[in-house]
Design a protein around this motif. Structure first.
Motif, PDB file in Angstrom:
ATOM      1  N   ASP A  47      -9.736  23.618 -24.498  1.00  0.00           N
ATOM      2  CA  ASP A  47     -10.210  24.914 -25.004  1.00  0.00           C
ATOM      3  C   ASP A  47      -9.725  24.988 -26.452  1.00  0.00           C
ATOM      4  OD1 ASP A  47     -10.834  27.574 -25.525  1.00  0.00           O
ATOM      5  OD2 ASP A  47      -9.024  28.302 -24.568  1.00  0.00           O
ATOM      6  N   TYR A  50      -6.827  27.555 -29.604  1.00  0.00           N
ATOM      7  CA  TYR A  50      -5.455  27.858 -29.206  1.00  0.00           C
ATOM      8  C   TYR A  50      -4.479  27.300 -30.230  1.00  0.00           C
ATOM      9  CZ  TYR A  50      -2.406  29.427 -25.351  1.00  0.00           C
ATOM     10  OH  TYR A  50      -1.521  30.114 -24.552  1.00  0.00           O
ATOM     11  N   GLU A  54      -4.634  23.466 -30.490  1.00  0.00           N
ATOM     12  CA  GLU A  54      -5.977  22.947 -30.713  1.00  0.00           C
ATOM     13  C   GLU A  54      -6.825  24.062 -31.299  1.00  0.00           C
ATOM     14  OE1 GLU A  54      -4.921  21.666 -27.448  1.00  0.00           O
ATOM     15  OE2 GLU A  54      -4.680  23.678 -26.651  1.00  0.00           O
ATOM     16  N   SER A 104      -4.634  20.689 -23.390  1.00  0.00           N
ATOM     17  CA  SER A 104      -5.022  22.044 -23.749  1.00  0.00           C
ATOM     18  C   SER A 104      -3.832  22.998 -23.627  1.00  0.00           C
ATOM     19  CB  SER A 104      -6.185  22.482 -22.846  1.00  0.00           C
ATOM     20  OG  SER A 104      -6.915  23.534 -23.432  1.00  0.00           O
ATOM     21  N   ALA A 105      -2.672  22.532 -24.096  1.00  0.00           N
ATOM     22  CA  ALA A 105      -1.448  23.327 -23.959  1.00  0.00           C
ATOM     23  C   ALA A 105      -1.296  23.798 -22.516  1.00  0.00           C
ATOM     24  CB  ALA A 105      -1.444  24.514 -24.925  1.00  0.00           C
ATOM     25  N   THR A 107       0.135  24.234 -18.921  1.00  0.00           N
ATOM     26  CA  THR A 107       1.409  24.234 -18.217  1.00  0.00           C
ATOM     27  C   THR A 107       1.293  23.491 -16.884  1.00  0.00           C
ATOM     28  OG1 THR A 107       1.901  26.366 -19.206  1.00  0.00           O
ATOM     29  CG2 THR A 107       3.177  25.760 -17.244  1.00  0.00           C
ATOM     30  N   ARG A 112      -1.441  23.835  -9.704  1.00  0.00           N
ATOM     31  CA  ARG A 112      -2.385  22.941 -10.394  1.00  0.00           C
ATOM     32  C   ARG A 112      -2.223  21.506  -9.928  1.00  0.00           C
ATOM     33  NH1 ARG A 112      -1.642  25.797 -16.377  1.00  0.00           N
ATOM     34  NH2 ARG A 112      -3.046  27.553 -15.966  1.00  0.00           N
ATOM     35  N   GLN A 151      -5.342  35.707 -21.579  1.00  0.00           N
ATOM     36  CA  GLN A 151      -6.469  34.777 -21.464  1.00  0.00           C
ATOM     37  C   GLN A 151      -6.673  34.436 -19.996  1.00  0.00           C
ATOM     38  OE1 GLN A 151      -6.234  30.864 -23.328  1.00  0.00           O
ATOM     39  NE2 GLN A 151      -8.446  30.571 -23.098  1.00  0.00           N
ATOM     40  N   THR A 154      -4.832  31.627 -17.239  1.00  0.00           N
ATOM     41  CA  THR A 154      -3.604  31.079 -17.828  1.00  0.00           C
ATOM     42  C   THR A 154      -2.353  31.564 -17.093  1.00  0.00           C
ATOM     43  OG1 THR A 154      -3.378  32.949 -19.355  1.00  0.00           O
ATOM     44  CG2 THR A 154      -4.645  31.040 -20.132  1.00  0.00           C
ATOM     45  N   THR A 155      -1.245  30.927 -17.426  1.00  0.00           N
ATOM     46  CA  THR A 155       0.040  31.363 -16.889  1.00  0.00           C
ATOM     47  C   THR A 155       0.418  32.745 -17.445  1.00  0.00           C
ATOM     48  OG1 THR A 155       1.047  29.991 -18.616  1.00  0.00           O
ATOM     49  CG2 THR A 155       0.973  29.068 -16.396  1.00  0.00           C
ATOM     50  N   ASP A 197       1.489  32.465 -24.245  1.00  0.00           N
ATOM     51  CA  ASP A 197       2.464  31.440 -24.612  1.00  0.00           C
ATOM     52  C   ASP A 197       3.128  31.775 -25.958  1.00  0.00           C
ATOM     53  OD1 ASP A 197       0.970  30.393 -22.507  1.00  0.00           O
ATOM     54  OD2 ASP A 197       1.110  28.336 -23.244  1.00  0.00           O
TER      55      ASP A 197
HETATM   56  N1  ARG Z   1       0.002  27.287 -21.122  1.00  0.00           N
HETATM   57  C1  ARG Z   1      -0.908  28.233 -20.569  1.00  0.00           C
HETATM   58  C2  ARG Z   1      -1.479  27.731 -19.269  1.00  0.00           C
HETATM   59  O1  ARG Z   1      -1.395  26.599 -18.956  1.00  0.00           O
HETATM   60  C3  ARG Z   1      -2.040  28.600 -21.503  1.00  0.00           C
HETATM   61  C4  ARG Z   1      -2.885  27.450 -21.961  1.00  0.00           C
HETATM   62  C5  ARG Z   1      -4.124  27.886 -22.677  1.00  0.00           C
HETATM   63  N2  ARG Z   1      -4.652  26.802 -23.405  1.00  0.00           N
HETATM   64  C6  ARG Z   1      -5.729  26.900 -24.208  1.00  0.00           C
HETATM   65  N3  ARG Z   1      -6.090  25.863 -24.909  1.00  0.00           N
HETATM   66  N4  ARG Z   1      -6.369  28.010 -24.268  1.00  0.00           N
HETATM   67  O2  ARG Z   1      -2.045  28.468 -18.539  1.00  0.00           O
END
Ligand code: ARG
Length: 268
Positions: A47, A50, A54, A104-105, A107, A112, A151, A154-155, A197
């Motif tokens: 995504d 972020y 990215e 995508s950052a 977690t 998951r 978002q 997300t976590t 985050d």
């Molecule tokens: N670290 C959080 C998760 O894994 C948010 C990641 C959102 N990443 C992004 N590219 N929008 O849920």
């Protein structure tokens, strides 16, 4: 008399057939068109909205995750081809093999892990409460009936719903497709806070000219991982390259470039 049609066309036909065989031969030899010795193309979903992990700059994906995976690809012999995908559907797409890798950052969570595999962790993060500096909210306990943006998928969304269950949030938890949409809503006064985050909200604060602030770090101790479909044969090679990158100073370089300071500790 002129040559028969057959006499003129047949040599051309043979030439064309020979040429197409040569072309096919080249493609096969390079293992699917990795091109330029960069190794095999690997499709990577993210995504790409972020920052600083990215985002798009001049139409190209850039950021911490992009530098990290490009470096891993160099060492492990593949070339990432990035695809911009909504975060909410990204795990479903990966588990259906719509792409080979996700960075995508994301977690690493036990939930998951039931559906996808992760690399070793590559980033330590926490959640955070982001508010307008003049908004009068100083902590999660002061949220009350405020509208809190997250978002979707997300976590941050999970954390916000936990607070709602605990009665710390009595207002709406509003979901957005991207965190950038949530930031826009906060800047427009449509919502009063965001749970997201820490490094990403910190980046937004840095660019806000004092308009936004983080009033609480919500310590979750989460860690990002690169994700694969279950039992991907790429995971080992990626982990090996990642370990080298952490070891030889490259990780620290990428961290400084995008986070603006040295890492407190490098996850193992
Ligand atoms: N670290 C959080 C998760 O894994 C948010 C990641 C959102 N990443 C992004 N590219 N929008 O849920």
């Amino acid at each position: 008399m002129t040559k028969s049609l057959f006499g003129r066309v047949l040599p051309l036909f043979v030439l064309a057939a020979a040429l197409s065989l040569m072309v096919a031969g080249c493609g096969g030899g390079s293992g699917g068109g990795g091109g330029g010795g960069g190794g095999e193309d690997v499709s990577v979903a993210s995504d790409i909205a972020y920052p600083p992990f990215e985002f798009e700059k001049d139409g190209e994906p850039v950021g911490f995750d992009i530098d990290l995976l490009d470096e891993i690809g160099k060492r492990a012999g593949f070339k990432p081809e990035y695809k911009n995908v909504g975060f909410d559907g990204i795990i479903g797409g990966l588990s259906n093999n719509q792409y080979d890798v996700v960075i995508s950052a994301m977690t690493i969570t036990p939930e998951r892990k039931k559906r996808i595999d992760f690399s070793d962790p590559y980033f330590n993060a926490d959640q955070s409460l982001l508010v307008p500096s003049d908004g009068g909210i100083g902590s999660v306990d002061e949220l009350g009936d405020a509208t809190v943006g997250v978002q979707i998928g997300t976590t941050g969304e999970i954390k916000a719903n936990e607070f709602k269950d605990q009665g710390k949030i009595t207002g709406e938890v509003r979901t957005f497709d991207t965190i950038e949409d949530a930031f826009a809503a906060l800047n427009n006064g449509q919502i009063e806070a965001i749970i997201n985050d820490l490094p990403v909200s910190q980046d937004e604060v840095n660019g806000s000219g004092g308009k936004l602030e983080i009033v609480q770090v919500i310590a979750t101790g989460e860690q990002y991982g690169i994700a694969f479909p279950k039992d991907s044969d790429m995971r080992q090679d990626v982990n090996k390259a990642l370990a080298e990158i952490k070891e030889d100073g490259t990780y620290e370089e990428i961290y400084k470039k995008w986070i603006g300071r040295a890492p407190e500790e490098i996850p193992e």
